[in-house]
Scaffold this active site. Structure first.
Site, PDB file in Angstrom:
ATOM      1  N   SER A  90       0.834  -1.199   0.000  1.00  0.00           N
ATOM      2  CA  SER A  90       0.000   0.000   0.000  1.00  0.00           C
ATOM      3  C   SER A  90       0.867   1.248   0.000  1.00  0.00           C
ATOM      4  O   SER A  90       2.037   1.210   0.385  1.00  0.00           O
ATOM      5  CB  SER A  90      -0.914   0.017   1.235  1.00  0.00           C
ATOM      6  OG  SER A  90      -1.782  -1.085   1.245  1.00  0.00           O
ATOM      7  N   GLU A 143      -7.017  -2.878  -7.634  1.00  0.00           N
ATOM      8  CA  GLU A 143      -7.569  -2.392  -6.369  1.00  0.00           C
ATOM      9  C   GLU A 143      -6.770  -1.167  -5.937  1.00  0.00           C
ATOM     10  O   GLU A 143      -5.763  -1.285  -5.235  1.00  0.00           O
ATOM     11  CB  GLU A 143      -7.493  -3.505  -5.317  1.00  0.00           C
ATOM     12  CG  GLU A 143      -8.301  -4.739  -5.716  1.00  0.00           C
ATOM     13  CD  GLU A 143      -7.959  -5.975  -4.898  1.00  0.00           C
ATOM     14  OE1 GLU A 143      -7.086  -5.888  -4.002  1.00  0.00           O
ATOM     15  OE2 GLU A 143      -8.547  -7.034  -5.161  1.00  0.00           O
ATOM     16  N   PRO A 144      -7.193   0.025  -6.361  1.00  0.00           N
ATOM     17  CA  PRO A 144      -6.405   1.238  -6.097  1.00  0.00           C
ATOM     18  C   PRO A 144      -6.234   1.576  -4.620  1.00  0.00           C
ATOM     19  O   PRO A 144      -5.371   2.371  -4.257  1.00  0.00           O
ATOM     20  CB  PRO A 144      -7.203   2.334  -6.809  1.00  0.00           C
ATOM     21  CG  PRO A 144      -8.045   1.610  -7.798  1.00  0.00           C
ATOM     22  CD  PRO A 144      -8.361   0.293  -7.186  1.00  0.00           C
ATOM     23  N   GLY A 145      -7.087   1.031  -3.743  1.00  0.00           N
ATOM     24  CA  GLY A 145      -6.951   1.307  -2.319  1.00  0.00           C
ATOM     25  C   GLY A 145      -7.342   2.727  -1.965  1.00  0.00           C
ATOM     26  O   GLY A 145      -8.356   3.253  -2.425  1.00  0.00           O
ATOM     27  N   ARG A 146      -6.495   3.380  -1.170  1.00  0.00           N
ATOM     28  CA  ARG A 146      -6.807   4.715  -0.641  1.00  0.00           C
ATOM     29  C   ARG A 146      -6.897   5.787  -1.716  1.00  0.00           C
ATOM     30  O   ARG A 146      -7.382   6.892  -1.460  1.00  0.00           O
ATOM     31  CB  ARG A 146      -5.751   5.106   0.375  1.00  0.00           C
ATOM     32  CG  ARG A 146      -4.404   5.487  -0.224  1.00  0.00           C
ATOM     33  CD  ARG A 146      -3.313   5.565   0.810  1.00  0.00           C
ATOM     34  NE  ARG A 146      -2.990   4.231   1.273  1.00  0.00           N
ATOM     35  CZ  ARG A 146      -2.369   3.968   2.428  1.00  0.00           C
ATOM     36  NH1 ARG A 146      -2.014   4.963   3.219  1.00  0.00           N
ATOM     37  NH2 ARG A 146      -2.101   2.737   2.785  1.00  0.00           N
ATOM     38  N   ARG A 176      -3.305   6.349  12.310  1.00  0.00           N
ATOM     39  CA  ARG A 176      -2.192   6.054  11.405  1.00  0.00           C
ATOM     40  C   ARG A 176      -0.846   6.618  11.862  1.00  0.00           C
ATOM     41  O   ARG A 176       0.178   5.935  11.719  1.00  0.00           O
ATOM     42  CB  ARG A 176      -2.504   6.544   9.984  1.00  0.00           C
ATOM     43  CG  ARG A 176      -3.660   5.776   9.336  1.00  0.00           C
ATOM     44  CD  ARG A 176      -3.788   6.100   7.853  1.00  0.00           C
ATOM     45  NE  ARG A 176      -2.662   5.577   7.104  1.00  0.00           N
ATOM     46  CZ  ARG A 176      -1.700   6.305   6.592  1.00  0.00           C
ATOM     47  NH1 ARG A 176      -1.705   7.644   6.750  1.00  0.00           N
ATOM     48  NH2 ARG A 176      -0.705   5.750   5.917  1.00  0.00           N
ATOM     49  N   TYR A 202       1.805   3.699  12.107  1.00  0.00           N
ATOM     50  CA  TYR A 202       2.790   3.627  11.042  1.00  0.00           C
ATOM     51  C   TYR A 202       3.807   4.772  11.020  1.00  0.00           C
ATOM     52  O   TYR A 202       4.650   4.813  10.124  1.00  0.00           O
ATOM     53  CB  TYR A 202       2.078   3.640   9.675  1.00  0.00           C
ATOM     54  CG  TYR A 202       1.002   2.612   9.507  1.00  0.00           C
ATOM     55  CD1 TYR A 202       1.268   1.254   9.678  1.00  0.00           C
ATOM     56  CD2 TYR A 202      -0.294   2.975   9.153  1.00  0.00           C
ATOM     57  CE1 TYR A 202       0.288   0.301   9.510  1.00  0.00           C
ATOM     58  CE2 TYR A 202      -1.294   2.029   8.979  1.00  0.00           C
ATOM     59  CZ  TYR A 202      -0.989   0.695   9.163  1.00  0.00           C
ATOM     60  OH  TYR A 202      -1.968  -0.250   8.984  1.00  0.00           O
ATOM     61  N   CYS A 221      -4.406  10.344  26.672  1.00  0.00           N
ATOM     62  CA  CYS A 221      -3.332  10.208  27.660  1.00  0.00           C
ATOM     63  C   CYS A 221      -2.230   9.303  27.131  1.00  0.00           C
ATOM     64  O   CYS A 221      -1.954   8.220  27.680  1.00  0.00           O
ATOM     65  CB  CYS A 221      -3.894   9.670  28.977  1.00  0.00           C
ATOM     66  SG  CYS A 221      -4.918  10.876  29.839  1.00  0.00           S
ATOM     67  N   GLU A 222      -1.620   9.710  26.045  1.00  0.00           N
ATOM     68  CA  GLU A 222      -0.517   9.005  25.406  1.00  0.00           C
ATOM     69  C   GLU A 222       0.439  10.036  24.824  1.00  0.00           C
ATOM     70  O   GLU A 222       0.008  10.934  24.105  1.00  0.00           O
ATOM     71  CB  GLU A 222      -1.025   8.118  24.257  1.00  0.00           C
ATOM     72  CG  GLU A 222      -1.942   6.991  24.652  1.00  0.00           C
ATOM     73  CD  GLU A 222      -1.198   5.814  25.257  1.00  0.00           C
ATOM     74  OE1 GLU A 222       0.042   5.760  25.139  1.00  0.00           O
ATOM     75  OE2 GLU A 222      -1.872   4.958  25.870  1.00  0.00           O
TER      76      GLU A 222
END
Length: 471
Positions: A237, A315-318, A359, A363, A390-391
């Site tokens: 991807s 399947e172009p995806g995003r 994301r 990633y 809280c991260e």
């Protein structure tokens, strides 16, 4: 634009803009403009009006952008395939973003839709999708899911394992049905992308190796009720360029040629996962160039082996929905933090975060941001947009230049959030998921309702409900 100060705290790709209000053309929907007051508009609707009508955080999807990208992509692949005398089908990626309205949009424009769970299948069918234009992916399709797909008359199922092969065979026998199937294979080509997004190498959960595929196809062909129509390969991807697809095509066409001895194979699905621009330095390959390059590669490989070229599927995806979406946030607090090399980073906290865009945390994905409720003459400041969770890793935009006077109450827009943001949204810290609003021709409408805290409490079995069932 001028170069950013040299420092390990500033990404090498980040350029300090001359105008921190400017909208990078490749990153924003075509309809994104600023009105005479400097307010961002998308689909003819002002960001301030969207906040007033629907609140923040808010996913905003430009319907015309989705439709235009779907139509352009289909036209590109049909033209590329036709130049070699074959046909092409394009599948919209349900996992990127799925709602009944979006299914209707892309099917209106001629696309098929791929799904990978019973939930995605249910959404597509609820939208009135023709089951023959649906494909079913997934590495762990349950008996129930396969039964639902076969019973619905789904166009194709992509077989991912030996167990699934036998499982599906038993189902079609029990239902007295015939089901078209493809076999997913791993070409061994590693896409130049994040390790978790590269899906064609051998040490991962999807598909068959090239060595095991002939035995799997032979088994499919000997089973009544399963109709082997082709191979499927997906190398990853967020891919730019055609090099990976060309190499993958060479390997998969070699397998395709060997399998022709056992019968016709009408389709070759080479996946997709085409990249989009998340920042001003991203340079996606034009879809027409991708389509022609991949089709030419398949044609060349078939010609070398003296075999007919199969019809193609992609399947172009995003690439269809990702650039059509933006997310609106309201700024809550800001603070300046002194860094090395006499640099200062402005932390801009917004009312969303990793619960509506996972994301960056998953990633290390990079995004852009701009003030949406006004423009500013303030000097650009190195900024990091962070969420309310809280991260410490709750980062929405890791590095960006924003006007230095960004302040509480300002609206901030993050572009290219149409894909894998709503789909991956969670209720972390008990934060309700935002609504999704479609904009078109100056009007806005909700296509996915947002959640409330009452909705979340209603699922907690320890909360007593009143006589009407409200928590």
């Amino acid at each position: 634009m001028s170069a950013a100060p040299h420092s390990s705290t500033v990404p090498s790709w980040l350029v300090r803009p001359d105008d921190a209000n400017a909208l990078a053309e490749a990153v924003w929907p075509v309809s994104a403009v600023r009105d005479e007051h400097g307010v961002l508009e998308v689909g003819g609707v002002a960001a301030t009006a969207l906040r007033e009508g629907f609140g923040t955080p808010l996913y905003v999807l430009d319907e015309d952008e989705v439709r235009a990208r779907a139509a352009r992509t289909l036209a590109a692949f049909r033209a590329a395939a036709a130049s070699h005398g074959v046909a092409a089908r394009v599948y919209y990626a349900g996992k990127a973003f799925l709602a009944t309205e979006v299914v209707r949009w892309v099917m209106d424009e001629g696309l098929a839709v791929d799904v990978c769970t019973s939930g995605e299948l249910a959404v597509a069918l609820a939208a009135g999708a023709d089951p023959a234009r649906l494909g079913f992916h997934g590495n762990n399709k349950s008996v129930r899911e396969l039964e639902q797909a076969v019973s619905a008359g789904i166009g194709s199922i992509v077989i991912d394992s030996w167990i699934e092969l036998e499982r599906l065979s038993a189902i079609v026998e029990r239902l007295d049905a015939t089901q078209a199937v493809l076999l997913r294979v791993n070409s061994g080509v590693h896409a130049e992308t994040h390790d978790f997004l590269a899906t064609a190498h051998e040490d991962q959960k999807f598909g068959f190796t090239l060595e095991d595929a002939p035995a799997a196809v032979a088994r499919i062909r000997e089973l009544d009720g399963l109709d082997f129509v082709g191979l499927h390969c997906h190398i990853g991807s967020q891919i730019f360029g055609t090099a990976g697809f060309r190499e993958s095509a060479a390997r998969v066409v070699e397998l395709h040629a060997d399998l022709l001895a056992g019968g016709e194979i009408p389709v070759l699905n080479l996946g997709g996962g085409f990249g989009i621009a998340y920042t001003s330095v991203d340079d996606p390959t034009p879809i027409e160039e991708l389509a022609q390059g991949i089709a030419d590669a398949v044609a060349q490989e078939c010609d070398v082996r003296g075999i007919p070229m199969p019809n193609l599927a992609f399947e172009p995806g995003r690439a269809i929905v990702g650039p059509a979406g933006i997310t609106l946030y309201e700024v809550g607090t800001t603070k300046s933090v002194h860094l090395d090399h006499d640099l200062t980073r402005l932390y801009v906290s917004v009312d969303g975060g990793m619960s509506d865009n996972a994301r960056p945390a998953l990633y290390g994905a990079q995004y852009s941001a701009r003030l949406a409720s006004r423009t500013s003459d303030a000097e650009p400041a190195l900024a990091r947009v962070v969420g309310l969770h809280c991260e410490s890793g709750d980062i929405v935009v890791d590095a960006e230049y924003l006007p230095g006077d960004v302040a509480p109450g300002d609206l901030l827009a993050v572009p290219a959030t149409g894909a894998y943001c709503f789909s991956l949204a969670s209720n972390y810290n008990w934060v309700p998921r935002p609504p999704v609003v479609a904009v078109r021709g100056g009007t806005a409408r909700v296509i996915v309702r947002g959640e409330t805290i009452s909705d979340l409490l209603s699922r907690d079995a320890g909360v007593e409900a009143d006589s009407e069932g409200n928590a």
